[in-house]
Enzyme design. Structure first.
Site, PDB file in Angstrom:
ATOM      1  CG  ASP A 297      -5.943   9.513   5.823  1.00 47.57           C
ATOM      2  OD1 ASP A 297      -5.601   9.865   6.953  1.00 47.57           O
ATOM      3  OD2 ASP A 297      -6.650  10.221   5.080  1.00 47.57           O
TER       4      ASP A 297
ATOM      5  CD  GLU B 101      -3.151   0.648   0.236  1.00 49.00           C
ATOM      6  OE1 GLU B 101      -2.581   1.461  -0.509  1.00 49.00           O
ATOM      7  OE2 GLU B 101      -4.381   0.632   0.386  1.00 49.00           O
TER       8      GLU B 101
HETATM    9  P1  5GP Z   1      -7.866   5.488   3.786  1.00 48.82           P
HETATM   10  O1  5GP Z   1      -8.999   4.591   3.357  1.00 48.82           O
HETATM   11  O2  5GP Z   1      -6.813   4.802   4.610  1.00 48.82           O
HETATM   12  O3  5GP Z   1      -8.361   6.744   4.451  1.00 48.82           O
HETATM   13  O4  5GP Z   1      -7.196   6.050   2.498  1.00 48.82           O
HETATM   14  C1  5GP Z   1      -6.533   5.258   1.647  1.00 48.82           C
HETATM   15  C2  5GP Z   1      -6.360   5.911   0.317  1.00 48.82           C
HETATM   16  O5  5GP Z   1      -6.665   7.323   0.337  1.00 48.82           O
HETATM   17  C3  5GP Z   1      -4.911   5.827  -0.088  1.00 48.82           C
HETATM   18  O6  5GP Z   1      -4.630   4.600  -0.722  1.00 48.82           O
HETATM   19  C4  5GP Z   1      -4.796   7.022  -1.000  1.00 48.82           C
HETATM   20  O7  5GP Z   1      -5.246   6.679  -2.279  1.00 48.82           O
HETATM   21  C5  5GP Z   1      -5.742   8.048  -0.398  1.00 48.82           C
HETATM   22  N1  5GP Z   1      -5.022   8.980   0.502  1.00 48.82           N
HETATM   23  C6  5GP Z   1      -5.057   9.048   1.853  1.00 48.82           C
HETATM   24  N2  5GP Z   1      -4.259  10.044   2.308  1.00 48.82           N
HETATM   25  C7  5GP Z   1      -3.686  10.599   1.211  1.00 48.82           C
HETATM   26  C8  5GP Z   1      -2.740  11.661   1.020  1.00 48.82           C
HETATM   27  O8  5GP Z   1      -2.228  12.314   1.929  1.00 48.82           O
HETATM   28  N3  5GP Z   1      -2.400  11.916  -0.273  1.00 48.82           N
HETATM   29  C9  5GP Z   1      -2.927  11.244  -1.336  1.00 48.82           C
HETATM   30  N4  5GP Z   1      -2.522  11.589  -2.542  1.00 48.82           N
HETATM   31  N5  5GP Z   1      -3.804  10.242  -1.195  1.00 48.82           N
HETATM   32  C10 5GP Z   1      -4.171   9.920   0.067  1.00 48.82           C
END
Ligand code: 5GP
Length: 192
Positions: free
Chosen positions: A110, A106
């Site tokens: 986040d 991954e």
């Molecule tokens: P989660 O489901 O853990 O909140 O987010 C996962 C996905 O959100 C990551 O695989 C990525 O695609 C996007 N994401 C989360 N934080 C960031 C960030 O700071 N920058 C970018 N470009 N994408 C993020």
């Protein structure tokens, strides 16, 4: 020669969080950790497009052992810089993972909602084991508890781009991990 003004992708970066050399070294270490852990287990690296593409490419080349790869693409319904937790599979695995040792590769975790969904999805396919390697861990906003086995870097709660990560499908080709200027996505600049 005429001086042609070009738009540089670097202009929208307010700060470089992780430089190329720092990333290269850490990815090398992660590769060696995985080689030690997975010796003789013929693992399959399952990467989640598109953000993990660059990390996968470097990580697999730092693993001097037989590995196979598979690619999935998911989209979390949600606009802009927020994840929503509702996940749709756009591209599924191309090979069965039953009985295989799976390493999920991954880019960034986040809230953890995307991976939480994905882990359940993969577990249903009967792998021998599943572990997670992620380049960037952003624990500040975690909503789902995720057992991350190998973390590249723990970073603060900033929206980052580069080294595969996008904003609105751009900036993936930056060779470093940087912070996007909030003005680019209509946010306010942080007060120092
Ligand atoms: P989660 O489901 O853990 O909140 O987010 C996962 C996905 O959100 C990551 O695989 C990525 O695609 C996007 N994401 C989360 N934080 C960031 C960030 O700071 N920058 C970018 N470009 N994408 C993020």
């Amino acid at each position: 020669m005429t001086d042609v003004a070009t738009t540089s992708i670097h202009d929208d970066v307010s700060e470089i969080l992780l430089g190329e050399e720092e990333i290269r070294q850490r990815v090398g270490e992660l590769g060696r950790e995985l080689v030690e852990r997975y010796a003789d287990r013929d693992p399959v690296l399952v990467s989640v497009l598109k953000g993990s593409l660059v990390f996968l490419a470097d990580l697999m080349r730092s693993m001097e052992m037989p590995v196979s790869i598979d690619l999935m693409e998911v989209s979390s319904y949600g606009a802009g810089t927020e994840s929503s937790g509702q996940v749709r599979i756009i591209k599924d695995l191309s090979q069965p993972i039953e009985g295989r040792h799976v390493i999920v590769v991954e880019d960034i975790i986040d809230t953890g909602l995307t991976l939480n969904y994905l882990l359940k999805y993969l577990a249903d396919k009967g792998p021998a084991s599943v572990s997670i390697v992620c380049l960037l861990d952003k624990p500040a906003r975690r909503l789902a508890e995720i057992p991350i086995d190998h973390v590249g870097f723990t970073i603060p709660d900033r929206f980052v781009i580069g080294y595969g990560l996008d904003y609105d499908e751009r900036y993936r080709n930056l060779p470093y991990v940087g912070v996007l200027k909030p003005s680019v996505y209509g946010g306010a600049e942080p007060v120092e």
